[in-house]
Design an enzyme around this catalytic site. Sequence first.
Site, PDB file in Angstrom:
ATOM      1  N   TYR A 134       0.859  -1.189   0.000  1.00  0.00           N
ATOM      2  CA  TYR A 134       0.000   0.000   0.000  1.00  0.00           C
ATOM      3  C   TYR A 134       0.893   1.236   0.000  1.00  0.00           C
ATOM      4  O   TYR A 134       1.799   1.369   0.826  1.00  0.00           O
ATOM      5  CB  TYR A 134      -0.911   0.022   1.220  1.00  0.00           C
ATOM      6  CG  TYR A 134      -1.974   1.092   1.124  1.00  0.00           C
ATOM      7  CD1 TYR A 134      -3.265   0.775   0.716  1.00  0.00           C
ATOM      8  CD2 TYR A 134      -1.690   2.437   1.383  1.00  0.00           C
ATOM      9  CE1 TYR A 134      -4.245   1.754   0.586  1.00  0.00           C
ATOM     10  CE2 TYR A 134      -2.643   3.415   1.241  1.00  0.00           C
ATOM     11  CZ  TYR A 134      -3.928   3.074   0.850  1.00  0.00           C
ATOM     12  OH  TYR A 134      -4.887   4.045   0.705  1.00  0.00           O
ATOM     13  N   GLN A 195     -10.930  -0.211   1.024  1.00  0.00           N
ATOM     14  CA  GLN A 195     -11.363  -1.076  -0.076  1.00  0.00           C
ATOM     15  C   GLN A 195     -10.182  -1.762  -0.750  1.00  0.00           C
ATOM     16  O   GLN A 195     -10.280  -2.916  -1.178  1.00  0.00           O
ATOM     17  CB  GLN A 195     -12.197  -0.289  -1.095  1.00  0.00           C
ATOM     18  CG  GLN A 195     -11.509   0.852  -1.800  1.00  0.00           C
ATOM     19  CD  GLN A 195     -11.633   2.170  -1.042  1.00  0.00           C
ATOM     20  OE1 GLN A 195     -11.868   2.187   0.171  1.00  0.00           O
ATOM     21  NE2 GLN A 195     -11.488   3.274  -1.753  1.00  0.00           N
ATOM     22  N   ASN A 218      -3.595   5.893   6.066  1.00  0.00           N
ATOM     23  CA  ASN A 218      -4.313   6.661   7.081  1.00  0.00           C
ATOM     24  C   ASN A 218      -5.027   5.734   8.058  1.00  0.00           C
ATOM     25  O   ASN A 218      -4.857   4.506   8.021  1.00  0.00           O
ATOM     26  CB  ASN A 218      -5.283   7.648   6.422  1.00  0.00           C
ATOM     27  CG  ASN A 218      -6.365   6.945   5.604  1.00  0.00           C
ATOM     28  OD1 ASN A 218      -6.643   5.752   5.794  1.00  0.00           O
ATOM     29  ND2 ASN A 218      -6.977   7.680   4.694  1.00  0.00           N
ATOM     30  N   SER A 241       5.191   9.015  13.529  1.00  0.00           N
ATOM     31  CA  SER A 241       6.651   8.958  13.420  1.00  0.00           C
ATOM     32  C   SER A 241       7.286   9.622  14.638  1.00  0.00           C
ATOM     33  O   SER A 241       6.726  10.540  15.237  1.00  0.00           O
ATOM     34  CB  SER A 241       7.100   9.671  12.147  1.00  0.00           C
ATOM     35  OG  SER A 241       8.467   9.448  11.913  1.00  0.00           O
ATOM     36  N   GLN A 263      11.226  15.056  11.829  1.00  0.00           N
ATOM     37  CA  GLN A 263      10.106  14.198  12.208  1.00  0.00           C
ATOM     38  C   GLN A 263       8.857  15.007  12.485  1.00  0.00           C
ATOM     39  O   GLN A 263       7.753  14.608  12.132  1.00  0.00           O
ATOM     40  CB  GLN A 263      10.473  13.359  13.430  1.00  0.00           C
ATOM     41  CG  GLN A 263      11.557  12.342  13.160  1.00  0.00           C
ATOM     42  CD  GLN A 263      11.249  11.469  11.967  1.00  0.00           C
ATOM     43  OE1 GLN A 263      10.273  10.725  11.964  1.00  0.00           O
ATOM     44  NE2 GLN A 263      12.081  11.551  10.940  1.00  0.00           N
ATOM     45  N   HIS A 266       6.224  15.711   9.721  1.00  0.00           N
ATOM     46  CA  HIS A 266       5.356  14.657   9.184  1.00  0.00           C
ATOM     47  C   HIS A 266       3.890  14.968   9.446  1.00  0.00           C
ATOM     48  O   HIS A 266       3.065  14.975   8.544  1.00  0.00           O
ATOM     49  CB  HIS A 266       5.710  13.302   9.791  1.00  0.00           C
ATOM     50  CG  HIS A 266       6.820  12.589   9.085  1.00  0.00           C
ATOM     51  ND1 HIS A 266       6.705  12.145   7.791  1.00  0.00           N
ATOM     52  CD2 HIS A 266       8.065  12.246   9.489  1.00  0.00           C
ATOM     53  CE1 HIS A 266       7.839  11.552   7.422  1.00  0.00           C
ATOM     54  NE2 HIS A 266       8.676  11.604   8.437  1.00  0.00           N
ATOM     55  N   GLU A 331      11.500   4.833  17.530  1.00  0.00           N
ATOM     56  CA  GLU A 331      11.549   4.417  16.128  1.00  0.00           C
ATOM     57  C   GLU A 331      12.905   4.786  15.527  1.00  0.00           C
ATOM     58  O   GLU A 331      13.590   3.955  14.926  1.00  0.00           O
ATOM     59  CB  GLU A 331      10.423   5.109  15.358  1.00  0.00           C
ATOM     60  CG  GLU A 331      10.408   4.797  13.873  1.00  0.00           C
ATOM     61  CD  GLU A 331       9.404   5.646  13.114  1.00  0.00           C
ATOM     62  OE1 GLU A 331       9.119   5.302  11.961  1.00  0.00           O
ATOM     63  OE2 GLU A 331       8.919   6.662  13.660  1.00  0.00           O
ATOM     64  N   HIS A 332      13.284   6.064  15.675  1.00  0.00           N
ATOM     65  CA  HIS A 332      14.583   6.547  15.208  1.00  0.00           C
ATOM     66  C   HIS A 332      15.378   7.057  16.408  1.00  0.00           C
ATOM     67  O   HIS A 332      14.870   7.853  17.187  1.00  0.00           O
ATOM     68  CB  HIS A 332      14.418   7.718  14.227  1.00  0.00           C
ATOM     69  CG  HIS A 332      13.527   7.439  13.065  1.00  0.00           C
ATOM     70  ND1 HIS A 332      12.216   7.870  13.020  1.00  0.00           N
ATOM     71  CD2 HIS A 332      13.758   6.781  11.897  1.00  0.00           C
ATOM     72  CE1 HIS A 332      11.671   7.497  11.878  1.00  0.00           C
ATOM     73  NE2 HIS A 332      12.582   6.825  11.178  1.00  0.00           N
ATOM     74  N   ASP A 365      15.870   7.712   5.841  1.00  0.00           N
ATOM     75  CA  ASP A 365      14.544   7.734   5.232  1.00  0.00           C
ATOM     76  C   ASP A 365      14.591   7.470   3.735  1.00  0.00           C
ATOM     77  O   ASP A 365      13.643   6.937   3.164  1.00  0.00           O
ATOM     78  CB  ASP A 365      13.883   9.104   5.470  1.00  0.00           C
ATOM     79  CG  ASP A 365      13.136   9.172   6.785  1.00  0.00           C
ATOM     80  OD1 ASP A 365      12.942   8.110   7.416  1.00  0.00           O
ATOM     81  OD2 ASP A 365      12.737  10.281   7.189  1.00  0.00           O
ATOM     82  N   GLU A 419       1.040 -37.203  29.120  1.00  0.00           N
ATOM     83  CA  GLU A 419      -0.008 -36.239  28.786  1.00  0.00           C
ATOM     84  C   GLU A 419      -1.338 -36.938  28.471  1.00  0.00           C
ATOM     85  O   GLU A 419      -2.291 -36.285  28.033  1.00  0.00           O
ATOM     86  CB  GLU A 419       0.427 -35.382  27.586  1.00  0.00           C
ATOM     87  CG  GLU A 419       1.623 -34.478  27.896  1.00  0.00           C
ATOM     88  CD  GLU A 419       2.033 -33.613  26.710  1.00  0.00           C
ATOM     89  OE1 GLU A 419       1.474 -33.777  25.611  1.00  0.00           O
ATOM     90  OE2 GLU A 419       2.912 -32.745  26.909  1.00  0.00           O
ATOM     91  N   HIS A 424      -0.802 -40.559  20.260  1.00  0.00           N
ATOM     92  CA  HIS A 424       0.543 -40.035  20.049  1.00  0.00           C
ATOM     93  C   HIS A 424       1.580 -41.090  20.447  1.00  0.00           C
ATOM     94  O   HIS A 424       2.546 -41.360  19.709  1.00  0.00           O
ATOM     95  CB  HIS A 424       0.773 -38.772  20.895  1.00  0.00           C
ATOM     96  CG  HIS A 424       0.172 -37.526  20.339  1.00  0.00           C
ATOM     97  ND1 HIS A 424      -1.185 -37.316  20.266  1.00  0.00           N
ATOM     98  CD2 HIS A 424       0.758 -36.403  19.826  1.00  0.00           C
ATOM     99  CE1 HIS A 424      -1.409 -36.123  19.754  1.00  0.00           C
ATOM    100  NE2 HIS A 424      -0.248 -35.547  19.460  1.00  0.00           N
TER     101      HIS A 424
END
Length: 434
Positions: A134, A195, A218, A241, A263, A266, A331-332, A365, A419, A424
């Site tokens: 995506y 969708q 999003n 971010s 950052q 963003h 994250e960074h 990045d 068991e 088995h």
Amino acid sequence: MTISIRRFSSAQDDFASQMDTLLAWEAVSDAGVQQAVTDIVNNVRSRGDAAVIEYTNKFDRMSVESMAELELNQQQLQEALDTLPETQREALIKAADRVRAYHEHQTQDSWRYTEADGTVLGQKITPMDRVGIYVPGGKAAYPSSVLMNAIPAHVAGVQEIIMVVPTPGGELNQLVLAAAAAAGVSRVLTIGGAQAVAALAYGTDTVPGVDKIVGPGNIFVATAKRMVFGQVGIDMIAGPSEILVVCDGKTDPDWIAMDLFSQAEHDEDAQSILVSTDSDFLDQVEASINKLLPTMERQDIIKTSLTDRGALIHASSDEDAIAIINRIAPEHLELSVEDPEAWLPNVRHAGAIFMGRYTAEALGDYCAGPNHVLPTSGTARFSSPLGVYDFQKRSSLIMCSADGASELGKTASTLARGEFLTAHARSAEYRIKD
């Protein structure tokens, strides 16, 4: 424009609660979003292409009548790459080459070993058959996202890479299409939103069902990915971010201010935090922030981000700074210090670590090579960057010799009967030699 950033010290009695407040984050997927996404996913699952066309026309201001109008061919992708301005094309190809070279180091080989009695054990590495990527569309251009998601899949040996990218109002982004050509994308469909995620997960007459869906989107896309998880794999549910810069006070404060901006620009929910053992340096960076902010195109977004979620933290010692790193699990992480190698052994939780004064996070990045799809919101405690390994499966190999089956059967029988799993036990016992 003057900005006020929260500021506190690791020596404060309420430091822990201050950190909790700073890092608190909840996704905004409310009941309305959940219901809307549920309806879209179920509709696409039951009605396929017809539902995808309806939602695309509705949400992306299109007027198409068939899925054929929503697919781009390889010639169009290659033309987008060939007709880019030379500087852009060269930068895109260079970035793609570096990302590919880095990820080729992540490839794994199948392996096996043979025990003394002839029993063979091992592991077989197999790429996924088909994955979906995506990519946000419209005015936002994220060619780097195409490279970072598609190239590891390509290196992993995935046979078919399906990219979906919305084109609101029919607006095609040539840089994104060029990146698809450079990254080895198999098919591109100009659909987006929940969708598109549903179509990739369940398949339609036109959109083939995939094994895994990766890539940012999003809140509707993120909610849809969460909903279809189990039917397909997903990379992660990413939060805003974030960057944590740790500086010893010897880096140019303008550099650090701009690293924080990188950052913050963003979106308003992005998080930028600076930690330093030098309180005076925090003052210098704050002055740089206020000096440089008016020069930024996205200054309103940066201001909101830094005001609402940013912080300047005075650490009492290097040990406190390291504790803060591992508490945040960023994250960074930028280690803008004299000897970053000395810090590295104690850093346990971080998505990507940028070492030294010259290593701006922005380089990662786009073109350094390592993946920029990274764990957010503290999930670096248990997650890793996207990589080749995310597009491969591992199968265990077991082949017992007659002698090996006889010996293992004795152990398995004892444990199985413990068991109370008689079938088995007897299955194993049939292989035990008299």
